[in-house]
Design a protein around this motif. Structure first.
Motif, mmCIF file in Angstrom:
data_model
loop_
_atom_site.group_PDB
_atom_site.id
_atom_site.type_symbol
_atom_site.label_atom_id
_atom_site.label_comp_id
_atom_site.label_asym_id
_atom_site.label_seq_id
_atom_site.Cartn_x
_atom_site.Cartn_y
_atom_site.Cartn_z
ATOM 1 N N VAL A 1 0.903 -1.128 -0.166
ATOM 2 C CA VAL A 1 -0.097 0.041 0.003
ATOM 3 C C VAL A 1 0.822 1.298 -0.076
ATOM 4 N N ASN A 2 1.944 1.207 0.822
ATOM 5 C CA ASN A 2 2.957 1.951 0.738
ATOM 6 C C ASN A 2 3.592 2.571 -0.678
ATOM 7 N N TYR A 3 3.960 1.503 -1.252
ATOM 8 C CA TYR A 3 4.455 1.395 -2.713
ATOM 9 C C TYR A 3 3.650 2.086 -3.644
ATOM 10 N N TYR A 4 2.317 1.969 -3.224
ATOM 11 C CA TYR A 4 1.331 2.333 -4.467
ATOM 12 C C TYR A 4 1.228 3.837 -4.435
ATOM 13 N N ARG A 5 1.584 4.517 -3.415
ATOM 14 C CA ARG A 5 1.383 5.998 -3.259
ATOM 15 C C ARG A 5 2.509 6.687 -4.460
ATOM 16 N N ILE A 6 3.361 5.978 -4.934
ATOM 17 C CA ILE A 6 4.207 6.702 -5.793
ATOM 18 C C ILE A 6 3.694 6.958 -7.198
ATOM 19 N N ARG A 7 2.540 6.086 -7.412
ATOM 20 C CA ARG A 7 1.844 5.934 -8.915
ATOM 21 C C ARG A 7 1.012 7.182 -8.719
ATOM 22 N N ILE A 8 0.799 8.161 -7.750
ATOM 23 C CA ILE A 8 -0.129 9.160 -8.160
ATOM 24 C C ILE A 8 0.136 10.258 -9.413
ATOM 25 N N SER A 9 -0.778 10.476 -9.961
ATOM 26 C CA SER A 9 -0.570 11.729 -11.058
ATOM 27 C C SER A 9 -0.682 12.997 -10.351
ATOM 28 N N PRO A 10 0.448 13.696 -10.411
ATOM 29 C CA PRO A 10 0.571 14.953 -9.818
ATOM 30 C C PRO A 10 -0.695 15.940 -10.552
ATOM 31 N N GLU A 11 -0.630 15.736 -11.839
ATOM 32 C CA GLU A 11 -1.585 16.612 -12.645
ATOM 33 C C GLU A 11 -2.859 16.296 -12.411
ATOM 34 N N ARG A 12 -3.551 14.908 -12.368
ATOM 35 C CA ARG A 12 -4.949 14.857 -12.026
ATOM 36 C C ARG A 12 -5.180 15.189 -10.284
ATOM 37 N N ALA A 13 -4.143 14.974 -9.725
ATOM 38 C CA ALA A 13 -4.467 15.067 -8.135
ATOM 39 C C ALA A 13 -3.977 16.257 -7.521
ATOM 40 N N ASN A 14 -3.943 17.480 -8.436
ATOM 41 C CA ASN A 14 -3.358 18.633 -7.974
ATOM 42 C C ASN A 14 -4.094 19.445 -7.159
ATOM 43 N N SER A 15 -5.478 19.321 -7.165
ATOM 44 C CA SER A 15 -6.314 19.907 -6.270
ATOM 45 C C SER A 15 -7.158 19.072 -5.299
#
Length: 222
Positions: A99-113
């Motif tokens: 679950v911890n490893y999964y966090r690095i897959r976040i899309s900064p563009e889609r999650a920026n707000s």
């Protein structure tokens, strides 16, 4: 670098001259610049020729294998797995780590707000893990019960289902429809949105290396 050396044609000439003179390391370096700048099959072939020449002269079997494999891949004659999926048993027995490893897959563009906490409960375990999505970055929460902010959405699933999510062999949205991921808190629509903020890193449909790997795994007896 390519423009500084006079453009692609001039660099290609330099690659060929270095290769002819036996300076294969310099030839490979130039070919790498060229292929990076313009990824054409002609430039791939120049780089492949250099790598193969180095492989033939390598004393180390590991180096020889790497050079020749990379040359074949550049020529489209071999497919190398660059992102290897995690063994399901490893995911299921080290669930918090994955679950911890999964966090690095976040899309900064889609999650920026987005500012939201996604909670996870696995099987009959009482503790809840979490991922706090904070405007383009994600913080792993090992124990949501001790975290100052409650989960906006909490989902539950078997550890085997999480292995499918982690390895991108199943779409979380489909798993929600099938009831294999259950929303314990919050709305299913919100859960879908939060899952969609994470990028898949294993493309089983288009990546030829992964497609071949999937075929071998299916043919391997349990």
């Amino acid at each position: 670098m390519v423009q500084a050396m006079g453009g692609p044609d001039r660099v290609a000439d330099k690659v060929k001259v270095a290769y002819k003179e036996g300076d294969y390391l310099w030839s490979c370096q130039l070919a790498d610049y060229l292929q990076t700048a313009q990824d054409t099959q002609a430039h791939r072939q120049l780089k492949a020729d250099c790598l193969r020449a180095m492989g033939y002269r390598a004393l180390s079997t590991n180096s020889r294998s790497w050079y020749l494999s990379q040359a074949l891949a550049l020529e489209g004659k071999a497919h190398i797995v660059t992102t290897f999926p995690a063994p399901s048993t490893s995911v299921e027995t080290n669930i918090a780590d994955y679950v911890n490893y999964y966090r690095i897959r976040i899309s900064p563009e889609r999650a920026n707000s987005t500012d939201a906490v996604l909670g996870f409960r696995f099987g009959d375990k009482e503790e809840t893990l979490g991922l706090h999505i904070r405007k383009g970055v994600v913080q792993f929460v090992p124990d949501l019960g001790a975290y100052p902010r409650p989960a906006d959405v909490t989902v539950s699933m078997d550890t085997a289902v999480w292995a499918e999510v982690f390895n991108n062999t199943a779409d979380p949205s489909v798993l929600l429809d099938e009831g294999r991921i259950v929303v314990e808190k919050g709305e299913a629509a919100k859960a879908r949105i939060l899952f969609s903020l994470f990028d898949p890193i294993y493309n089983w449909e288009s990546d030829e290396a992964l497609k071949q790997l999937a075929g071998r795994l299916e043919a391997t007896p349990n």
